[in-house]
Design an enzyme around this catalytic site. Structure first.
Site, mmCIF file in Angstrom:
data_model
loop_
_atom_site.group_PDB
_atom_site.id
_atom_site.type_symbol
_atom_site.label_atom_id
_atom_site.label_comp_id
_atom_site.label_asym_id
_atom_site.label_seq_id
_atom_site.Cartn_x
_atom_site.Cartn_y
_atom_site.Cartn_z
ATOM 1 N N HIS A 63 39.522 71.983 83.464
ATOM 2 C CA HIS A 63 37.923 71.642 83.002
ATOM 3 C C HIS A 63 37.208 72.621 83.606
ATOM 4 C CE1 HIS A 63 38.449 69.811 87.311
ATOM 5 N NE2 HIS A 63 36.967 69.769 87.106
ATOM 6 N N ASP A 67 34.966 74.640 90.883
ATOM 7 C CA ASP A 67 35.885 74.933 91.843
ATOM 8 C C ASP A 67 37.068 75.092 91.115
ATOM 9 O OD1 ASP A 67 35.345 72.073 91.282
ATOM 10 O OD2 ASP A 67 36.657 71.306 92.582
ATOM 11 N N HIS A 141 36.733 62.185 83.172
ATOM 12 C CA HIS A 141 35.992 63.035 84.174
ATOM 13 C C HIS A 141 34.301 63.032 83.676
ATOM 14 C CE1 HIS A 141 35.568 64.985 87.798
ATOM 15 N NE2 HIS A 141 35.270 66.103 87.278
ATOM 16 N N HIS A 270 43.744 68.251 95.448
ATOM 17 C CA HIS A 270 42.318 67.952 95.360
ATOM 18 C C HIS A 270 41.851 67.169 96.463
ATOM 19 C CE1 HIS A 270 38.472 67.404 93.021
ATOM 20 N NE2 HIS A 270 38.433 68.422 92.732
#
Length: 309
Positions: A63, A67, A141, A270
């Protein structure tokens, strides 16, 4: 086949963890590396790793949060400086091409290789050749986010040399034909069926790399029967409401997904910077209470994925 973790942190880099990037070492299978996400500083992490930019073949972006992609321009240009001249393909959500074109255009960058950018329009088959198949599915998300399922195709079974030797079949071109499943007639008139002399196929491995996501059916579906599932675990269970509010997962969510999908090994990444050092043991303990074969990745950690013979 080996996974190598270049960055395992969430949101922004910390002293312990850089932001997200994972390398899949396919040197034995196809002589290349595949990268998954490319957060800021990924090329610096690569300098301290065995990963070779010049041998990187594909980059999969889950995505378009910073980051996960701010490291792309530097990685692409450094690949040129390091002599990379083979084609590179970048896959990602709509918008990734605009990001790359703008960064390279504004900076006047010139690449010494062919760069292809594939923007994902729909779920399903993304790539396939004679050795691998890659499928993708949407996750849940804050922005459009994809997970990737990497499927290694089955290898042909081994030729039963002992059985052929017992029958007095001479070595040579005949063995090759039988290995390919062909029917062969010997000089003495005997007819041999290739299928009778080749063992069962060696199952290919399945690796699933998810982008940022809260618990969702798409993740469970994509992870079905995987040898390894890489799943975010940004928070511990006591931050469940916070995780849900920002479309992230807890360690329990990751383990639940792995358990429901029948995954062999779960690797969590993550990780929020609020969990330092021994504090990550809480995430691990929570996950292992649901899915015992769980691990927490750290920067510069590798995980070998053996074939199931």
């Amino acid at each position: 086949m080996e996974l190598y973790f270049l960055g395992t942190g969430a949101g922004m880099p910390s002293k312990q963890r850089n932001v997200t990037s994972i390398a899949l070492n396919l040197l034995d299978e196809r002589g290349t590396y595949w990268l998954f996400d490319c957060g800021e500083g990924t090329q610096h992490q690569i300098l301290h790793s065995p990963v070779k930019l010049g041998r990187t073949e594909k980059l999969f972006i889950t995505h378009l949060h910073g980051d996960h992609l701010y490291g792309i321009p530097g990685m692409l240009t450094s690949r040129s400086y390091l002599g990379g001249d083979t084609p590179l393909t970048v896959y990602g959500p709509v918008g990734v091409k605009s990001f790359i074109d703008t960064a390279l255009g504004v900076s006047g960058a010139h690449l010494s290789y062919t760069l292809k950018v594939v923007e994902i329009q729909e779920e399903g088959l993304l790539f396939e050749d004679e050795t691998f198949r890659v499928e993708t599915a949407r996750l849940e998300h804050r922005i459009e986010c994809f997970g990737y399922r990497i499927i290694e195709k089955d290898l042909a079974g081994k030729l039963m040399l002992d059985k052929l030797s017992e029958l007095g079949v001479p070595a040579g071109p005949i063995y090759g034909k039988l290995k390919q499943g062909q029917t062969v007639q010997l000089e003495d008139g005997r007819v041999l069926q290739g299928a009778d002399f080749v063992g069962a196929p060696v199952p290919g491995r399945k690796v699933v790399v998810l982008g940022d996501t809260r618990y969702c059916s798409g993740a469970v579906h994509l992870a079905q029967g995987a040898d390894v599932l890489i799943h975010e675990a940004t928070f511990a269970m006591d931050k469940q409401e916070l995780a849900y509010a920002f479309d992230h997962a807890t360690s329990v969510d990751a383990a639940r997904t792995a358990e429901e999908a029948g995954v062999d090994t779960l690797i969590m990444t993550h990780i929020s910077s609020r969990y330092q050092g021994e504090e990550t043991n809480l995430l691990l303990q929570e996950a292992q209470s649901i899915h015992p074969n769980s691990h927490i990745a750290k920067d510069f950690w590798s995980f070998d994925i053996p074939r199931k013979v």
